[in-house]
Design a protein around this motif. Structure first.
Motif, PDB file in Angstrom:
ATOM      1  N   GLY A   1      -1.337  -9.544  -5.347  1.00 29.79           N
ATOM      2  CA  GLY A   1      -1.066  -8.117  -5.459  1.00 29.79           C
ATOM      3  C   GLY A   1      -1.226  -7.617  -6.886  1.00 29.79           C
ATOM      4  N   THR A   2      -0.697  -8.379  -7.831  1.00 33.99           N
ATOM      5  CA  THR A   2      -0.798  -7.987  -9.232  1.00 33.99           C
ATOM      6  C   THR A   2      -2.245  -7.963  -9.691  1.00 33.99           C
TER       7      THR A   2
ATOM      8  N   VAL B   1       4.460  -4.747   2.816  1.00 33.39           N
ATOM      9  CA  VAL B   1       4.802  -3.564   3.611  1.00 33.39           C
ATOM     10  C   VAL B   1       5.732  -2.632   2.840  1.00 33.39           C
ATOM     11  N   ARG B   2       6.741  -3.188   2.175  1.00 39.56           N
ATOM     12  CA  ARG B   2       7.643  -2.336   1.397  1.00 39.56           C
ATOM     13  C   ARG B   2       6.875  -1.574   0.319  1.00 39.56           C
ATOM     14  N   ALA B   3       5.983  -2.272  -0.372  1.00 44.32           N
ATOM     15  CA  ALA B   3       5.196  -1.610  -1.409  1.00 44.32           C
ATOM     16  C   ALA B   3       4.304  -0.524  -0.821  1.00 44.32           C
ATOM     17  N   LEU B   4       3.742  -0.783   0.354  1.00 46.91           N
ATOM     18  CA  LEU B   4       2.864   0.192   1.006  1.00 46.91           C
ATOM     19  C   LEU B   4       3.622   1.466   1.343  1.00 46.91           C
TER      20      LEU B   4
ATOM     21  N   ALA C   1       4.433  -5.570  -4.650  1.00 42.45           N
ATOM     22  CA  ALA C   1       3.941  -6.263  -3.462  1.00 42.45           C
ATOM     23  C   ALA C   1       4.131  -7.771  -3.571  1.00 42.45           C
ATOM     24  N   ASP C   2       3.932  -8.326  -4.757  1.00 44.47           N
ATOM     25  CA  ASP C   2       4.109  -9.769  -4.951  1.00 44.47           C
ATOM     26  C   ASP C   2       5.576 -10.169  -4.972  1.00 44.47           C
ATOM     27  N   ARG C   3       6.427  -9.300  -5.442  1.00 42.62           N
ATOM     28  CA  ARG C   3       7.846  -9.635  -5.574  1.00 42.62           C
ATOM     29  C   ARG C   3       8.675  -9.283  -4.338  1.00 42.62           C
TER      30      ARG C   3
ATOM     31  N   LEU D   1      -2.536  -6.669   2.446  1.00 42.77           N
ATOM     32  CA  LEU D   1      -1.809  -6.870   3.698  1.00 42.77           C
ATOM     33  C   LEU D   1      -2.748  -7.296   4.824  1.00 42.77           C
ATOM     34  N   VAL D   2      -3.862  -6.592   4.972  1.00 47.11           N
ATOM     35  CA  VAL D   2      -4.805  -6.896   6.042  1.00 47.11           C
ATOM     36  C   VAL D   2      -5.614  -8.153   5.727  1.00 47.11           C
ATOM     37  N   ALA D   3      -5.991  -8.353   4.472  1.00 45.58           N
ATOM     38  CA  ALA D   3      -6.776  -9.535   4.084  1.00 45.58           C
ATOM     39  C   ALA D   3      -6.033 -10.817   4.417  1.00 45.58           C
TER      40      ALA D   3
END
Length: 431
Positions: free
Chosen positions: A371-372, A103-106, A97-99, A150-152
């Motif tokens: 994210g990490t 959305v892709r990670a989700l 998610a950080d890299r 994502l929402v936060a």
């Protein structure tokens, strides 16, 4: 496909009366803006289906034990393996998610838990099912942390607790859906086939991924900060001196809360059937009270985490959850009406404590490693907290499931103590 639309497409234009947007019971939802609401819908749906896929196992536990000839310790190991592997999946999803974007990670996490939930339905033996359930944990571990971030990053500081509490409430929606499907499937199919059907229905999340691919985007301001930062997501970054204390105590907090929660989520259906002698329909009825309380608990806890602060909300419901567990596990034989009624406050308290997690963990870490940090601490808590359901499984043979459930109260004590090492973050802006 770009996941970083321009800020102008997402935020209100100068002169907009933001206070007017914030008014009313659904002001937090209006304040998200159109793209923020689509991100909310994607995270809500992903977490609801994550919950659905998770609960296919606890609800099918009695049938699985009979089919494979398992004892309580072996069935408890299903949950432990799922949660331990979820720590790996959640930590990795946070780095992704950080890299590469939220959305892709989700989408990756949703696809992973859906595929391996379906695979569980084809398992020919206990060992294969254990492996498939472990692999399901890879996706299960990452979904909540990534969706919450994502929402936060769309939500305002004023409403972040309520917004993330509403996302968290989707867990109760997925749980309720699983309970409904369980009641129908086990009423019309024999146990030997019914548990397989439950797992096969885990293919539902694939439809959500198709929708998310075209409609959901990362929050633009946070994405811009993340892309410009030279400090990309890495595990080493969250253990540097400035974040080491936060990482340790946030991990302990997550361990305590999830140890208590998964003890109940895993063993209450078995407790109702084996210790209290309820039928399939009867168990579904009792779970209705528990799940209804959980849904309202998520929403109420989200509101209180904005009003009371992150730490006070968690302290309050850690105490109340421990009290409810002790009361629920010690209801005398024959008092099943009291068991029914007490399910509501039990579900309410054990869920309200989670409502502040999405906002609190997001606010504890800077954007580049958010994210990490959230993925690691939340899912480390899942892994260590997984010891609790297994311990209950082994204790159940001598103590009974009801007596062993008391062990879950210890988790809430750990959570309360962990807060002593963490700051209050209410009102903190995210970029």
């Amino acid at each position: 496909m770009s996941t970083t639309p321009s800020p102008q497409a997402l935020t209100a234009q100068p002169g907009t009366d933001q206070r007017a947007l914030d008014d009313g019971a659904l002001g937090w939802l209006r304040a998200l803006g159109p793209r923020g609401r689509r991100a909310f819908a994607g995270a809500f749906g992903g977490y609801a289906l994550d919950s659905y896929d998770y609960f296919t196992l606890p609800l099918s536990m009695v049938a699985l034990a009979a089919y494979f000839g398992l004892d309580s310790g072996q069935t408890g190991l299903f949950t432990t393996v799922t949660l331990v592997v979820s720590a790996v999946g959640g930590a990795l999803a946070g780095v992704v998610a950080d890299r590469f974007g939220r959305v892709r990670a989700l989408m990756i996490t949703v696809i992973t838990y859906a595929v391996f939930t379906v695979a569980c339905g084809f398992a020919p033996n206990y060992e294969t099912l254990l492996v498939f359930r472990a692999l399901q944990g890879l996706g299960f571990g990452g979904e909540w942390a990534v969706g919450a971030i994502l929402v936060a990053e769309y939500a305002s500081a004023r409403h972040r607790g309520r917004t993330l509490g509403a996302v968290q409430s989707s867990w109760a929606v997925g749980w309720a859906l699983a309970a409904i499907v369980y009641t129908l499937v086990f009423s019309f199919a024999g146990d030997d086939l019914a548990w397989r059907i439950m797992f096969w229905t885990g293919a539902l999340p694939a439809l959500l991924v198709i929708w998310m691919r075209r409609r959901v985007h990362d929050a633009p301001e946070a994405a811009a900060v993340r892309e410009k930062s030279t400090q990309k997501g890495s595990f080493a970054a969250i253990f540097k001196p400035g974040l080491l204390r936060v990482t340790i105590f946030a991990g302990l907090l997550s361990t305590g809360v999830q140890g208590g929660y998964y003890t109940l989520a895993t063993w209450v259906p078995t407790y109702l059937k084996s210790d209290r002698g309820l039928s399939v329909v009867g168990t579904g009825g009792y779970l209705t009270f528990l799940i209804s309380g959980a849904f309202l608990g998520y929403l109420t806890g989200g509101y209180l985490t904005d009003r009371l602060g992150r730490r006070r909300n968690i302290w309050l419901f850690a105490l109340l959850s421990a009290i409810c567990i002790l009361a629920y596990a010690n209801i005398p034989e024959g008092a099943n009406t009291l068991l029914l009624v007490l399910g509501f406050p039990l579900g309410f308290c054990m869920s309200a404590i989670f409502s502040g997690f999405g906002s609190y963990l997001s606010e504890l870490y800077p954007t580049a490693v958010r994210g990490t940090g959230q993925g690691f601490t939340y899912n480390t808590g899942r892994a260590v907290g997984a010891v609790f359901p297994t311990t209950v499984g082994f204790l159940a043979d001598s103590w009974g499931v009801g007596g062993a459930l008391v062990f879950g109260a210890i988790g809430y004590g750990i959570a309360a103590l962990a807060l002593l090492g963490l700051p209050e973050t209410r009102g903190r802006e995210l970029a």
